[in-house]
Design an enzyme around this catalytic site. Structure first.
Site, PDB file in Angstrom:
ATOM      1  N   LEU A 168       0.872  -1.103   0.039  1.00 51.24           N
ATOM      2  CA  LEU A 168      -0.010   0.040  -0.011  1.00 51.24           C
ATOM      3  C   LEU A 168       0.735   1.184  -0.033  1.00 51.24           C
ATOM      4  CD1 LEU A 168      -2.897  -0.826   2.707  1.00 51.24           C
ATOM      5  CD2 LEU A 168      -3.044  -1.087   0.471  1.00 51.24           C
ATOM      6  N   ASP A 169       0.490   2.371  -0.543  1.00 56.42           N
ATOM      7  CA  ASP A 169       1.150   3.484  -0.741  1.00 56.42           C
ATOM      8  C   ASP A 169       1.265   3.972   0.776  1.00 56.42           C
ATOM      9  OD1 ASP A 169       1.251   3.726  -3.053  1.00 56.42           O
ATOM     10  OD2 ASP A 169      -0.351   5.034  -3.462  1.00 56.42           O
ATOM     11  N   ARG A 170       2.395   4.651   1.222  1.00 56.35           N
ATOM     12  CA  ARG A 170       2.671   5.171   2.546  1.00 56.35           C
ATOM     13  C   ARG A 170       1.483   6.081   2.990  1.00 56.35           C
ATOM     14  NH1 ARG A 170       7.948   8.711   4.342  1.00 56.35           N
ATOM     15  NH2 ARG A 170       7.637   8.653   6.602  1.00 56.35           N
TER      16      ARG A 170
ATOM     17  N   THR B 259      -1.728   5.753   2.293  1.00 58.36           N
ATOM     18  CA  THR B 259      -2.725   4.999   2.158  1.00 58.36           C
ATOM     19  C   THR B 259      -3.018   4.265   3.611  1.00 58.36           C
ATOM     20  OG1 THR B 259      -2.830   4.881  -0.069  1.00 58.36           O
ATOM     21  CG2 THR B 259      -4.104   3.193   0.890  1.00 58.36           C
TER      22      THR B 259
ATOM     23  N   ARG C   7      -4.858   6.893  -7.668  1.00 54.44           N
ATOM     24  CA  ARG C   7      -4.644   8.159  -7.511  1.00 54.44           C
ATOM     25  C   ARG C   7      -4.759   8.972  -8.796  1.00 54.44           C
ATOM     26  NH1 ARG C   7       0.329   8.055  -3.284  1.00 54.44           N
ATOM     27  NH2 ARG C   7      -0.095  10.405  -3.464  1.00 54.44           N
TER      28      ARG C   7
END
Length: 348
Positions: free
Chosen positions: A148-150, A152, A266
């Protein structure tokens, strides 16, 4: 003259070593494999010997993200660790447990907070996986199933066995999992816009763009672009409303991804003219500053639901991570009612 990462003199440590990959390590990334076998060696040195070609698999040059196969023969150059190196090395990750959504002998699922990286690298000393390993020293195996993105929050799977890791990663790769996110976007999302099928490609920001040179970004490209990767995102509008203290309209979306490209949600949402609220990479800087003043201090993207087939029992597992307090507090009743009424398409 070769640069040796200095240490106690040891003829064994100063020799080239050859390691054969066993079945338990098959499928692991090369860099993660080396971190385990070269404990005490700074990660920067590990990446350096990979880039220089001193680490080889079956006599061929490789990259840090190369996946290992059972029976592969790794060549490791002479590497030593000195007291001085150890003193200068990064401190171990602080132990930390994260809110558990599920755990058994094969895997665990945590509710990752926003602002925490899933792993170390790219200027981050450690992430969820390193902290879990420190908190669970007796665990023989802990590896990220996906990322996961930081920025998120939400559901993150960690495998506790190699067999579980490969089985779950196969499901992600073959699109046999169900991944649904909650995203708050600027404006009124068109109800008819339900499928975003637009190829994506990675690129690097130029230094004059106001960010560090080489920072990675993603954009929508034409299908015939040489770096194009197909990306499919499904969107459903849950509610439309304004936030207290802001007159602009927002849409709360349930977003399901059929492919797992970097920054896919995104970029797809922003390219459609509806950036995620609080997105510092693809959103509007001035809008984000305004939203911070009314309480949104992070990107509003949350990994809400996940379904997969259990690697051991073959039963279907359904997980849900409710909105974290900082996002829940911003939601008006209409949005909370929509979440409660949104039917789950997954069954445990």
């Amino acid at each position: 003259m070769k640069n040796i990462i200095g240490a106690k003199p040891s003829s064994a440590a100063a020799e080239v070593r050859f390691l054969t990959v066993d079945g338990e390590s098959a499928g692991q990334r090369l860099d993660n494999f080396l971190f385990r076998h070269l404990k005490g060696v700074p990660k920067t040195h590990v990446y350096r010997i990979i880039r220089s070609g001193e680490v080889r698999i079956n006599k061929g040059r490789v990259q840090a993200e190369t996946r290992l196969a059972a029976g592969d023969v790794l060549r490791l150059p002479p590497v030593r660790v000195s007291a001085r190196s150890e003193e200068g090395a990064s401190p171990p990750a602080p132990p930390r447990e994260f809110p558990l959504l599920y755990e058994d002998d094969a895997l665990l699922a945590v509710n990752k907070p926003a602002g925490v990286a899933v792993h170390g690298g790219s200027g981050v000393s450690f992430g969820v996986i390193e902290q879990l390993r420190t908190a669970r020293p007796a665990a023989r195996f802990l590896e990220l199933v996906h990322r996961l993105d930081r920025e998120t929050s939400g559901i993150l799977l960690v495998a506790k066995k190699r067999s579980a890791l490969t089985a779950l990663q196969d499901q992600f790769r073959e699109r046999e999992t169900g991944k649904t996110y909650l995203a708050l976007v600027e404006g009124n999302w068109p109800a008819k816009l339900k499928v975003l099928d637009a190829p994506l490609a990675k690129y690097l920001l130029p230094s004059q763009a106001g960010a560090a040179e080489g920072e990675r970004r993603v954009r929508v490209v034409a299908k015939d672009h040489p770096d194009a990767m197909r990306a499919v995102t499904l969107v459903r509008v849950l509610a439309r409303f304004a936030l207290p203290g802001d007159a602009a309209s927002f849409s709360l979306l349930a977003v399901t991804i059929k492919t797992g490209r970097t920054h896919q949600i995104r970029v797809h949402l922003a390219s459609a003219g509806h950036a995620i609220a609080g997105d510092d990479k693809y959103g509007d800087f001035e809008r984000n500053r305004t939203l911070q003043k009314i309480g949104l201090k992070r990107m509003f993207l949350h990994a809400w639901r996940l379904q997969f087939t259990h690697p051991a029992s073959a039963e279907r597992v359904a997980l849900q991570a409710d909105l974290p307090p900082e996002l829940h507090a911003l939601m008006p009743p209409i949005a909370l009612d929509a979440l409660a009424a949104h039917p789950s398409t997954i069954t445990a």
